[in-house]
Design a protein around this motif. Structure first.
Motif, short mmCIF file in Angstrom:
data_model
loop_
_atom_site.label_atom_id
_atom_site.label_comp_id
_atom_site.label_asym_id
_atom_site.label_seq_id
_atom_site.Cartn_x
_atom_site.Cartn_y
_atom_site.Cartn_z
N ASN A 6 25.00 -70.34 -5.12
CA ASN A 6 24.93 -71.73 -5.59
C ASN A 6 23.57 -72.40 -5.36
N GLN A 7 22.56 -71.62 -4.97
CA GLN A 7 21.21 -72.18 -4.87
C GLN A 7 20.25 -71.32 -5.68
N ASP A 8 19.14 -71.92 -6.13
CA ASP A 8 18.12 -71.18 -6.88
C ASP A 8 17.23 -70.45 -5.86
N LEU A 9 17.38 -69.14 -5.83
CA LEU A 9 16.70 -68.33 -4.81
C LEU A 9 15.19 -68.54 -4.82
N VAL A 10 14.60 -68.48 -6.01
CA VAL A 10 13.15 -68.57 -6.12
C VAL A 10 12.66 -69.95 -5.67
N ALA A 11 13.34 -71.00 -6.14
CA ALA A 11 12.93 -72.37 -5.77
C ALA A 11 13.09 -72.59 -4.27
N GLU A 12 14.16 -72.05 -3.70
CA GLU A 12 14.40 -72.25 -2.27
C GLU A 12 13.37 -71.52 -1.41
N VAL A 13 12.99 -70.30 -1.83
CA VAL A 13 11.96 -69.58 -1.06
C VAL A 13 10.67 -70.37 -1.10
N ARG A 14 10.32 -70.89 -2.29
CA ARG A 14 9.07 -71.68 -2.41
C ARG A 14 9.13 -72.92 -1.55
N ARG A 15 10.32 -73.58 -1.54
CA ARG A 15 10.46 -74.81 -0.75
C ARG A 15 10.34 -74.50 0.75
N LEU A 16 11.05 -73.46 1.18
CA LEU A 16 11.08 -73.16 2.62
C LEU A 16 9.75 -72.61 3.14
N THR A 17 8.95 -72.03 2.24
CA THR A 17 7.65 -71.51 2.67
C THR A 17 6.51 -72.46 2.26
N VAL A 18 6.86 -73.68 1.86
CA VAL A 18 5.89 -74.69 1.41
C VAL A 18 4.99 -74.09 0.32
N LYS A 19 5.62 -73.47 -0.67
CA LYS A 19 4.99 -72.89 -1.86
C LYS A 19 4.18 -71.62 -1.60
N ARG A 20 4.08 -71.21 -0.33
CA ARG A 20 3.22 -70.07 0.00
C ARG A 20 3.84 -68.74 -0.43
N GLY A 21 5.18 -68.68 -0.39
CA GLY A 21 5.88 -67.41 -0.66
C GLY A 21 6.13 -66.65 0.63
N ALA A 22 6.89 -65.58 0.51
CA ALA A 22 7.27 -64.80 1.69
C ALA A 22 6.23 -63.71 1.96
N ASP A 23 5.86 -63.57 3.23
CA ASP A 23 4.90 -62.51 3.59
C ASP A 23 5.56 -61.14 3.49
N VAL A 24 6.83 -61.10 3.88
CA VAL A 24 7.58 -59.84 3.81
C VAL A 24 8.91 -60.12 3.14
N ILE A 25 9.25 -59.30 2.15
CA ILE A 25 10.60 -59.37 1.57
C ILE A 25 11.30 -58.06 1.88
N PHE A 26 12.43 -58.18 2.56
CA PHE A 26 13.26 -57.03 2.92
C PHE A 26 14.39 -56.98 1.92
N GLU A 27 14.41 -55.91 1.10
CA GLU A 27 15.26 -55.91 -0.08
C GLU A 27 15.99 -54.57 -0.15
N HIS A 28 17.27 -54.58 -0.48
CA HIS A 28 17.99 -53.31 -0.60
C HIS A 28 19.04 -53.36 -1.69
N VAL A 29 18.90 -54.33 -2.59
CA VAL A 29 19.89 -54.53 -3.65
C VAL A 29 19.38 -53.94 -4.97
N GLY A 30 18.09 -54.11 -5.24
CA GLY A 30 17.49 -53.56 -6.45
C GLY A 30 17.86 -54.36 -7.69
N GLY A 31 17.79 -53.71 -8.86
CA GLY A 31 18.21 -54.29 -10.13
C GLY A 31 17.56 -55.62 -10.44
N ALA A 32 18.38 -56.53 -10.97
CA ALA A 32 17.88 -57.83 -11.44
C ALA A 32 17.32 -58.67 -10.29
N VAL A 33 17.86 -58.51 -9.10
CA VAL A 33 17.38 -59.28 -7.94
C VAL A 33 15.93 -58.91 -7.63
N PHE A 34 15.63 -57.63 -7.71
CA PHE A 34 14.29 -57.12 -7.42
C PHE A 34 13.25 -57.84 -8.29
#
Ligand code: ZN
Length: 343
Positions: free
Chosen positions: A221-249
């Protein structure tokens, strides 16, 4: 002995709780009386036969095993019957350039206990080489000991060896409720990073915070991309730990910070994804894949578990004969941490 085996590839209905021959140990091996065995997605892949690797049938899955030494081979010297032990899941030759340089997962003969070609712990007994046996940290239950090897080793390799996680990093942990996700939160915190956990329910996010996550994103129920930008003050994540693949990737690459590192494994929701290469070079970012981890890192992980700085996360336990129900729960992602069979 009793075991859960499959004689053909297919859905959970191919799993049969039945009598199987007792394993016969070689001189360098130990027989372990299995007390607990955790599930992994690997078990599902093997059962479905999707790997393009032929698994000898019938097969016994189960790579995360804790129990007691029941018998030892004639040249085994380091362990004794009755000892409470956990199994290091990677088996390799121990002699090649990869094994000798701490990169045993690249060994040509690398195998995983309970993986494609070796019987595992959905059974009363399993045989493993002596060198794969570690003592259980004091005070830890069999269920807890079964819940850490594969996921903590995989997450440690991805975050520490590949992404070089450090104090000033902001780390986005996708699928924070899974076994590997709940391990990643703790490892990133151990190295002093700030952790943003992403999961599909508020309940999972509460549990992620209890493990140390600093922020949470509910990607239903939240916009993942917008929330990451908000929480990192637009800087983005230094490390993304990902194991789902597909469209999320695909969504994740644009939220990498400059110099960001995306580490991936599993691809549990799809193994094909588009990459907008412009983001990679403009942000001087890296995409890296991890597969298991060096045996040596498991020794370090055991130290941290003994200190209590890392904790195995057990969601639920099932009796061995309900292995099919446990695998269904895993496929439905209705869990936080590990599902464990008790034998
Ligand atoms: Zn080797």
């Amino acid at each position: 002995m009793k075991a859960v085996r499959f004689h053909e590839y297919g859905g959970p209905e191919v799993l049969r709780y039945e009598d199987a021959p007792d394993p016969i140990i070689a001189p360098h091996e130990a027989l372990v009386k299995v007390r607990a065995c955790a599930l992994n997605h690997l078990d599902l892949w093997c059962r479905k036969g999707l790997l393009g690797i032929t698994t000898p049938l019938p097969h016994i899955s189960g790579s995360d095993i804790a129990g007691e030494v029941a018998a030892i081979g004639s040249i085994v010297t380091r362990i004794t019957p009755g000892q409470r032990v956990v199994v290091s899941p990677g088996i390799s030759c121990g002699q090649c350039i990869y094994c000798l340089s701490g990169r045993d997962t690249a060994c040509r003969s690398y195998e995983i206990v309970g993986g494609y070609r070796i019987d595992g712990g959905y059974a009363e007994y399993v045989k493993v080489p002596e060198v794969n046996i570690l003592p259980i940290p004091e005070g830890m239950s069999f269920e807890g000991a079964a819940a850490f090897p594969l996921t903590f080793l995989t997450a440690w390799n991805m975050l520490v060896n590949l992404a070089h996680v450090k104090r000033s990093d902001e780390v986005l942990v996708m699928g924070a409720g899974s076994g590997v996700g709940s391990a990643a939160i703790q490892i990133a915190k151990l190295f002093g990073a700030r952790v943003i956990a992403a999961a599909g329910s508020d309940e999972k996010l509460d549990k992620a915070r209890a493990l140390g996550a600093d922020d949470g994103i509910n990607y239903v129920n939240q916009d993942l991309v917008a929330e990451v930008r908000r929480l990192t003050v637009k800087r983005g994540a230094d490390v993304i730990f990902e194991h789902v693949g597909g469209a999320v990737f695909e969504k994740l690459i644009p939220v990498l910070a400059v110099g960001g590192r995306l580490v991936t494994c599993g691809a549990t929701a799809g193994h094909l994804a588009q990459t907008d290469i412009r983001y990679l070079f403009m942000r001087q970012a890296s995409i890296m894949g991890g597969f298991m981890g060096p045996k040596a890192d498991l020794l370090r992980i055991v130290q941290e578990l003994a200190r209590g700085t890392l904790k195995p996360v057990v969601d639920r336990v099932f009796p061995l004969k309900e292995a099919a129900a446990a695998q269904c729960a895993m496929e439905d992602r209705k869990l936080f941490g590990k599902l464990v069979l008790v034998i």
